[in-house]
Scaffold this active site. Sequence first.
Site, PDB file in Angstrom:
ATOM      1  N   ASN A   1      28.865  94.876 -45.240  1.00  8.24           N
ATOM      2  CA  ASN A   1      29.631  93.732 -45.908  1.00  8.24           C
ATOM      3  C   ASN A   1      30.772  94.095 -46.491  1.00  8.24           C
ATOM      4  OD1 ASN A   1      30.513  91.667 -47.601  1.00  8.24           O
ATOM      5  ND2 ASN A   1      28.615  91.785 -49.090  1.00  8.24           N
ATOM      6  N   TRP A   2      32.018  94.149 -45.921  1.00 11.28           N
ATOM      7  CA  TRP A   2      33.149  94.647 -46.302  1.00 11.28           C
ATOM      8  C   TRP A   2      33.670  94.062 -47.847  1.00 11.28           C
ATOM      9  CZ3 TRP A   2      36.935  95.629 -41.529  1.00 11.28           C
ATOM     10  CH2 TRP A   2      36.230  96.496 -40.637  1.00 11.28           C
ATOM     11  N   LYS A   3      33.184  92.993 -47.935  1.00  6.16           N
ATOM     12  CA  LYS A   3      33.707  92.280 -49.233  1.00  6.16           C
ATOM     13  C   LYS A   3      35.335  92.226 -49.263  1.00  6.16           C
ATOM     14  CE  LYS A   3      29.596  93.839 -51.648  1.00  6.16           C
ATOM     15  NZ  LYS A   3      29.071  94.160 -52.875  1.00  6.16           N
TER      16      LYS A   3
ATOM     17  N   HIS B   1      25.812  85.241 -50.931  1.00  7.05           N
ATOM     18  CA  HIS B   1      25.682  86.480 -51.537  1.00  7.05           C
ATOM     19  C   HIS B   1      25.811  86.239 -53.120  1.00  7.05           C
ATOM     20  CE1 HIS B   1      27.188  90.433 -52.984  1.00  7.05           C
ATOM     21  NE2 HIS B   1      26.795  90.854 -51.901  1.00  7.05           N
TER      22      HIS B   1
ATOM     23  N   GLU C   1      27.592  87.650 -55.240  1.00  8.50           N
ATOM     24  CA  GLU C   1      29.028  87.476 -55.990  1.00  8.50           C
ATOM     25  C   GLU C   1      29.582  86.177 -55.643  1.00  8.50           C
ATOM     26  OE1 GLU C   1      30.367  90.766 -53.687  1.00  8.50           O
ATOM     27  OE2 GLU C   1      29.324  92.249 -54.834  1.00  8.50           O
TER      28      GLU C   1
ATOM     29  N   GLU D   1      18.733  91.368 -52.013  1.00  6.19           N
ATOM     30  CA  GLU D   1      19.489  92.112 -52.781  1.00  6.19           C
ATOM     31  C   GLU D   1      19.506  91.861 -54.449  1.00  6.19           C
ATOM     32  OE1 GLU D   1      23.144  93.154 -50.295  1.00  6.19           O
ATOM     33  OE2 GLU D   1      23.847  91.165 -51.273  1.00  6.19           O
TER      34      GLU D   1
ATOM     35  N   GLY E   1      26.183  97.724 -55.888  1.00  2.52           N
ATOM     36  CA  GLY E   1      27.541  98.524 -56.088  1.00  2.52           C
ATOM     37  C   GLY E   1      27.363  99.306 -57.401  1.00  2.52           C
TER      38      GLY E   1
ATOM     39  N   SER F   1      23.326  99.292 -53.137  1.00  4.05           N
ATOM     40  CA  SER F   1      23.577 100.677 -53.037  1.00  4.05           C
ATOM     41  C   SER F   1      22.818 101.516 -51.804  1.00  4.05           C
ATOM     42  CB  SER F   1      23.146 101.367 -54.298  1.00  4.05           C
ATOM     43  OG  SER F   1      24.034 100.820 -55.252  1.00  4.05           O
TER      44      SER F   1
ATOM     45  N   GLY G   1      27.350  97.211 -48.595  1.00  2.97           N
ATOM     46  CA  GLY G   1      28.652  97.199 -49.266  1.00  2.97           C
ATOM     47  C   GLY G   1      29.478  98.379 -49.123  1.00  2.97           C
ATOM     48  N   GLY G   2      29.496  99.149 -50.094  1.00  3.85           N
ATOM     49  CA  GLY G   2      30.261 100.356 -50.483  1.00  3.85           C
ATOM     50  C   GLY G   2      30.238 101.305 -49.195  1.00  3.85           C
TER      51      GLY G   2
HETATM   52  P1  PGA Z   1      26.678  98.050 -51.971  1.00  2.00           P
HETATM   53  O1  PGA Z   1      26.860  96.401 -51.654  1.00  2.00           O
HETATM   54  O2  PGA Z   1      25.905  98.463 -50.679  1.00  2.00           O
HETATM   55  O3  PGA Z   1      27.931  98.306 -52.231  1.00  2.00           O
HETATM   56  O4  PGA Z   1      25.628  97.845 -53.313  1.00  2.00           O
HETATM   57  C1  PGA Z   1      25.754  95.515 -51.290  1.00  2.00           C
HETATM   58  C2  PGA Z   1      26.112  93.956 -51.111  1.00  2.00           C
HETATM   59  O5  PGA Z   1      26.458  93.612 -51.990  1.00  2.00           O
HETATM   60  O6  PGA Z   1      25.931  93.451 -50.138  1.00  2.00           O
END
Ligand code: PGA
Length: 247
Positions: free
Chosen positions: A9-11, A94, A96, A166, A172, A211, A232-233
Amino acid sequence: MRTPIIAGNWKMNNTIKEAIELIDGIKKNELNEEVEAVVCVPFTAIRDVKEAIKGTKIKLGAQNMHWEESGAFTGEVSPLMLNELEVEYCIVGHSERRQYFSETDETVNKKIKSALAHGIKPIVCVGETLTQREANKAEEVVKNQVVKGFEGISVEDINNIVIAYEPIWAIGTGKTASSDDANAMCAFIRETIGELYGNEKDNIRIQYGGSVKPNNIKELMGKSDIDGALVGGASLKADDFVKLINY
Ligand code: PGA
């Protein structure tokens, strides 16, 4: 057997130029054929990433969509637009988006239905906050998200849905849920799917997200009810993402 699925997930990261560089970096490596690898990229990069991944096993995903096909919804992107770009997956709900863009279980439900109706496989995100976990409400919260999110969805469609558990406090932050806690919640989600859809519970894929890194992927993927990761990251670095796919 459930095919493992690792989705990046590149966001809100990567211009088109950066996106192509990242894909080129990933392509330099052999990727485990047994694992389904997906990149969920910003809308602006979809078309170029689609070209860049041609001939590879990497699959294309978006991070959001509207449920309507067209109309007066300034700033939104419709499932037909994603169809035109041959997007196979779309992240839905998600945390966010729930937190910053007021998405609710009701809008998540509409999006899941619309995605399925348009041949797009939703990656449906659920998860509790730290306060909810500390108050022993994690299961209740997650169950509610699953039950409301899946309202009216037929059993035939279950195979086309991926759930991503999640925990919000792990996203993150560098704090991963312990692999046992992550697995316990994924198992609980599977049980909930069992209550709604019977044996389909054994077919639906459930990812863990929060994470996930090269140093914890193996342990997570070794757990009975974790079928993949939403990342994500670590999906923004070619080497790390490749290590996740080749766990
Ligand atoms: P993260 O994000 O791996 O940076 O914790 C995961 C996500 O939000 O899908």
